[in-house]
Write a protein that holds these residues in place. Sequence first.
Motif, PDB file in Angstrom:
ATOM      1  N   THR A   1       0.855  -1.189   0.000  1.00  0.00           N
ATOM      2  CA  THR A   1       0.000   0.000   0.000  1.00  0.00           C
ATOM      3  C   THR A   1       0.889   1.236   0.000  1.00  0.00           C
ATOM      4  O   THR A   1       2.087   1.146   0.285  1.00  0.00           O
ATOM      5  CB  THR A   1      -0.899   0.038   1.261  1.00  0.00           C
ATOM      6  OG1 THR A   1      -0.062   0.000   2.423  1.00  0.00           O
ATOM      7  CG2 THR A   1      -1.875  -1.120   1.299  1.00  0.00           C
ATOM      8  N   GLU A   2       0.277   2.369  -0.273  1.00  0.00           N
ATOM      9  CA  GLU A   2       1.036   3.625  -0.258  1.00  0.00           C
ATOM     10  C   GLU A   2       1.488   3.964   1.170  1.00  0.00           C
ATOM     11  O   GLU A   2       2.598   4.411   1.401  1.00  0.00           O
ATOM     12  CB  GLU A   2       0.156   4.760  -0.806  1.00  0.00           C
ATOM     13  CG  GLU A   2       0.838   6.101  -0.909  1.00  0.00           C
ATOM     14  CD  GLU A   2       1.780   6.208  -2.096  1.00  0.00           C
ATOM     15  OE1 GLU A   2       1.735   5.323  -2.979  1.00  0.00           O
ATOM     16  OE2 GLU A   2       2.572   7.162  -2.141  1.00  0.00           O
ATOM     17  N   ASN A   3       0.583   3.732   2.108  1.00  0.00           N
ATOM     18  CA  ASN A   3       0.886   4.005   3.515  1.00  0.00           C
ATOM     19  C   ASN A   3       1.652   2.836   4.125  1.00  0.00           C
ATOM     20  O   ASN A   3       1.197   1.692   4.084  1.00  0.00           O
ATOM     21  CB  ASN A   3      -0.441   4.235   4.264  1.00  0.00           C
ATOM     22  CG  ASN A   3      -0.296   4.109   5.767  1.00  0.00           C
ATOM     23  OD1 ASN A   3       0.747   4.450   6.334  1.00  0.00           O
ATOM     24  ND2 ASN A   3      -1.348   3.627   6.416  1.00  0.00           N
ATOM     25  N   ASN A   4       2.807   3.116   4.669  1.00  0.00           N
ATOM     26  CA  ASN A   4       3.576   2.077   5.354  1.00  0.00           C
ATOM     27  C   ASN A   4       3.966   2.506   6.758  1.00  0.00           C
ATOM     28  O   ASN A   4       4.935   1.997   7.322  1.00  0.00           O
ATOM     29  CB  ASN A   4       4.819   1.732   4.538  1.00  0.00           C
ATOM     30  CG  ASN A   4       4.440   1.020   3.261  1.00  0.00           C
ATOM     31  OD1 ASN A   4       3.933  -0.096   3.298  1.00  0.00           O
ATOM     32  ND2 ASN A   4       4.636   1.668   2.123  1.00  0.00           N
ATOM     33  N   ASP A   5       3.215   3.439   7.308  1.00  0.00           N
ATOM     34  CA  ASP A   5       3.448   3.887   8.679  1.00  0.00           C
ATOM     35  C   ASP A   5       2.630   2.993   9.607  1.00  0.00           C
ATOM     36  O   ASP A   5       1.441   3.226   9.825  1.00  0.00           O
ATOM     37  CB  ASP A   5       3.037   5.355   8.813  1.00  0.00           C
ATOM     38  CG  ASP A   5       3.306   5.901  10.199  1.00  0.00           C
ATOM     39  OD1 ASP A   5       3.715   5.119  11.087  1.00  0.00           O
ATOM     40  OD2 ASP A   5       3.106   7.118  10.405  1.00  0.00           O
TER      41      ASP A   5
ATOM     42  N   THR B   1      14.399  10.112  -4.904  1.00  0.00           N
ATOM     43  CA  THR B   1      13.948  10.371  -3.535  1.00  0.00           C
ATOM     44  C   THR B   1      12.516   9.863  -3.394  1.00  0.00           C
ATOM     45  O   THR B   1      11.715   9.998  -4.322  1.00  0.00           O
ATOM     46  CB  THR B   1      13.996  11.875  -3.196  1.00  0.00           C
ATOM     47  OG1 THR B   1      13.084  12.577  -4.044  1.00  0.00           O
ATOM     48  CG2 THR B   1      15.399  12.441  -3.388  1.00  0.00           C
ATOM     49  N   HIS B   2      12.211   9.267  -2.265  1.00  0.00           N
ATOM     50  CA  HIS B   2      10.882   8.663  -2.110  1.00  0.00           C
ATOM     51  C   HIS B   2      10.510   8.510  -0.647  1.00  0.00           C
ATOM     52  O   HIS B   2      11.364   8.565   0.245  1.00  0.00           O
ATOM     53  CB  HIS B   2      10.855   7.292  -2.796  1.00  0.00           C
ATOM     54  CG  HIS B   2      11.750   6.286  -2.137  1.00  0.00           C
ATOM     55  ND1 HIS B   2      13.115   6.304  -2.281  1.00  0.00           N
ATOM     56  CD2 HIS B   2      11.479   5.245  -1.306  1.00  0.00           C
ATOM     57  CE1 HIS B   2      13.650   5.320  -1.579  1.00  0.00           C
ATOM     58  NE2 HIS B   2      12.691   4.662  -0.975  1.00  0.00           N
ATOM     59  N   ASP B   3       9.211   8.280  -0.423  1.00  0.00           N
ATOM     60  CA  ASP B   3       8.711   7.952   0.908  1.00  0.00           C
ATOM     61  C   ASP B   3       8.679   6.431   1.040  1.00  0.00           C
ATOM     62  O   ASP B   3       8.445   5.737   0.058  1.00  0.00           O
ATOM     63  CB  ASP B   3       7.287   8.500   1.099  1.00  0.00           C
ATOM     64  CG  ASP B   3       7.252  10.027   1.002  1.00  0.00           C
ATOM     65  OD1 ASP B   3       8.244  10.662   1.382  1.00  0.00           O
ATOM     66  OD2 ASP B   3       6.222  10.551   0.530  1.00  0.00           O
ATOM     67  N   GLY B   4       8.865   5.945   2.234  1.00  0.00           N
ATOM     68  CA  GLY B   4       8.816   4.498   2.433  1.00  0.00           C
ATOM     69  C   GLY B   4      10.166   3.861   2.184  1.00  0.00           C
ATOM     70  O   GLY B   4      11.204   4.504   2.337  1.00  0.00           O
ATOM     71  N   ARG B   5      10.152   2.587   1.810  1.00  0.00           N
ATOM     72  CA  ARG B   5      11.397   1.814   1.643  1.00  0.00           C
ATOM     73  C   ARG B   5      11.360   1.072   0.323  1.00  0.00           C
ATOM     74  O   ARG B   5      10.773  -0.003   0.210  1.00  0.00           O
ATOM     75  CB  ARG B   5      11.557   0.809   2.779  1.00  0.00           C
ATOM     76  CG  ARG B   5      11.556   1.415   4.157  1.00  0.00           C
ATOM     77  CD  ARG B   5      12.888   2.038   4.505  1.00  0.00           C
ATOM     78  NE  ARG B   5      12.739   2.971   5.626  1.00  0.00           N
ATOM     79  CZ  ARG B   5      13.719   3.737   6.079  1.00  0.00           C
ATOM     80  NH1 ARG B   5      14.907   3.714   5.517  1.00  0.00           N
ATOM     81  NH2 ARG B   5      13.499   4.574   7.063  1.00  0.00           N
ATOM     82  N   ILE B   6      12.016   1.619  -0.679  1.00  0.00           N
ATOM     83  CA  ILE B   6      11.998   0.966  -1.985  1.00  0.00           C
ATOM     84  C   ILE B   6      12.701  -0.375  -1.930  1.00  0.00           C
ATOM     85  O   ILE B   6      12.368  -1.297  -2.672  1.00  0.00           O
ATOM     86  CB  ILE B   6      12.607   1.878  -3.077  1.00  0.00           C
ATOM     87  CG1 ILE B   6      12.282   1.322  -4.467  1.00  0.00           C
ATOM     88  CG2 ILE B   6      14.100   2.056  -2.877  1.00  0.00           C
ATOM     89  CD1 ILE B   6      12.663   2.252  -5.606  1.00  0.00           C
ATOM     90  N   ASN B   7      13.688  -0.510  -1.058  1.00  0.00           N
ATOM     91  CA  ASN B   7      14.416  -1.787  -0.984  1.00  0.00           C
ATOM     92  C   ASN B   7      13.530  -2.930  -0.481  1.00  0.00           C
ATOM     93  O   ASN B   7      13.811  -4.098  -0.728  1.00  0.00           O
ATOM     94  CB  ASN B   7      15.657  -1.651  -0.092  1.00  0.00           C
ATOM     95  CG  ASN B   7      15.299  -1.306   1.334  1.00  0.00           C
ATOM     96  OD1 ASN B   7      14.357  -0.563   1.587  1.00  0.00           O
ATOM     97  ND2 ASN B   7      16.048  -1.843   2.267  1.00  0.00           N
ATOM     98  N   LEU B   8      12.445  -2.569   0.215  1.00  0.00           N
ATOM     99  CA  LEU B   8      11.513  -3.577   0.720  1.00  0.00           C
ATOM    100  C   LEU B   8      10.244  -3.651  -0.123  1.00  0.00           C
ATOM    101  O   LEU B   8       9.401  -4.522   0.102  1.00  0.00           O
ATOM    102  CB  LEU B   8      11.110  -3.264   2.171  1.00  0.00           C
ATOM    103  CG  LEU B   8      12.240  -3.114   3.192  1.00  0.00           C
ATOM    104  CD1 LEU B   8      11.675  -2.719   4.556  1.00  0.00           C
ATOM    105  CD2 LEU B   8      13.031  -4.421   3.306  1.00  0.00           C
ATOM    106  N   GLY B   9      10.118  -2.741  -1.073  1.00  0.00           N
ATOM    107  CA  GLY B   9       8.883  -2.653  -1.843  1.00  0.00           C
ATOM    108  C   GLY B   9       7.798  -1.893  -1.112  1.00  0.00           C
ATOM    109  O   GLY B   9       6.708  -1.684  -1.633  1.00  0.00           O
ATOM    110  N   ARG B  10       8.075  -1.470   0.119  1.00  0.00           N
ATOM    111  CA  ARG B  10       7.094  -0.743   0.930  1.00  0.00           C
ATOM    112  C   ARG B  10       7.242   0.745   0.644  1.00  0.00           C
ATOM    113  O   ARG B  10       7.837   1.483   1.452  1.00  0.00           O
ATOM    114  CB  ARG B  10       7.330  -1.003   2.420  1.00  0.00           C
ATOM    115  CG  ARG B  10       7.128  -2.447   2.876  1.00  0.00           C
ATOM    116  CD  ARG B  10       5.659  -2.779   3.039  1.00  0.00           C
ATOM    117  NE  ARG B  10       5.455  -3.967   3.892  1.00  0.00           N
ATOM    118  CZ  ARG B  10       4.286  -4.599   3.974  1.00  0.00           C
ATOM    119  NH1 ARG B  10       3.244  -4.203   3.274  1.00  0.00           N
ATOM    120  NH2 ARG B  10       4.142  -5.651   4.759  1.00  0.00           N
ATOM    121  N   CYS B  11       6.771   1.167  -0.506  1.00  0.00           N
ATOM    122  CA  CYS B  11       6.875   2.594  -0.847  1.00  0.00           C
ATOM    123  C   CYS B  11       5.771   2.978  -1.811  1.00  0.00           C
ATOM    124  O   CYS B  11       5.064   2.120  -2.286  1.00  0.00           O
ATOM    125  CB  CYS B  11       8.231   2.902  -1.468  1.00  0.00           C
ATOM    126  SG  CYS B  11       8.567   1.999  -2.979  1.00  0.00           S
TER     127      CYS B  11
END
Lengths: 284, 94
Positions: free
Chosen positions: A185-189, B84-94
């Motif tokens: 998902t977009e949200n990962n918090d 630059t991005h939010d989340g963790r691209i290395n985990l796919g969580r972005c």
Amino acid sequence: MRAGPLSKPEVIKLLNAHFVPVYAVNEDYHGEGPQPTEERREFTRIYRGALDGKLSAGTVHVYLTSPDGKVIDSMHVAEAARTEKLLATLKRNIGRLGVPAGETLVKPKPQSTPPTGMANDAVALHLVSRALGGGGSWGGVVENWVVLSSKEWAAFRPPVAKVGEEWRIDPEVSAKLLTHFYPSTENNDVSKNVFDHQRLEAKVIAVDGEGETATLRLSGSLKMKHTFYHKDDRNVAQAEMVGFVQLDLSTSTIREFGLITTEATYGGGKFAVGLRLVALPKNQ
Amino acid sequence: MHSRSHLNTVIVALVWAISPLGTSAETKKPIDSDAELPAWVSKRIAVLQPRPEEKRLDEIGWADDIRHALQLAKKHRRPVFLFTHDGRINLGRC
């Protein structure tokens, strides 16, 4: 980007042969993020450099700099995520700078790696969450690393090493694991996740040797509110799961750990999560 | 009836054969046998792991951080590609 252009052989080839690729996690560069002042300074300099150069700038963005570090081009992620557009930009700047193809400067390596700096008696668990269709998520596969301290994984030690012994895993420990049970998902918090309920139970199913090792059956379930974006919605992750733990009772260590969903849904789609122990080098 | 049943069997077999996950990633009935539980769970976790084509990000020679990238750029006269991005691209969580 990960499943799009950054998985395309032509993009990978250009990045490796003509550029110095790097990615930056915004959270690491702000507030209490771990990046040091000097690193943050470069991050900000590039962002401002794009603005000063009348180029696009933003938080989720691609920036290209010259060999001397001056921002020369940029793309919003919505553009960069289109492979043909990204390729065109890369090729245009390769031509503009006259960059010959060369060797990859940094040896490629796995980007998802166990956390470093763990305590000697901590354990690292690796989680994979895979979308199984039906929508509701970005699809594909995502990962997490969860570290349990010795105090936390002690929750899996049976009160009595006797077949049939049952207990509930400390809810704080099970919550730490289960909060990652959602698809891409977009949200990962995960601090925004809200459990309706979560439960993980253990039962001793075998004791071997003279009480040296024990095998546990795990079973559990969860219902957790997890918004797709960083704004409120009605999305809920629900899952049933089963697993096992093999414990060395003489040394109080976990030998093996596996937990897998038997049924999981989110946003109208299905997904599956697998969580397992990863053996780390002794010096980790 | 027989031919329809046979057709269904063939379809299930084909789905299993062409899908890397088969149906093993999701089963509503967990195994009852305690003895077989560890192998049963481990096998299903293995099936879920990212496949090589889902880890192509690892084929890119990423610099450690921006300063590292800028040092290499200057030394080898190459441009920097910064995402630059939010989340963790290395985990796919972005």
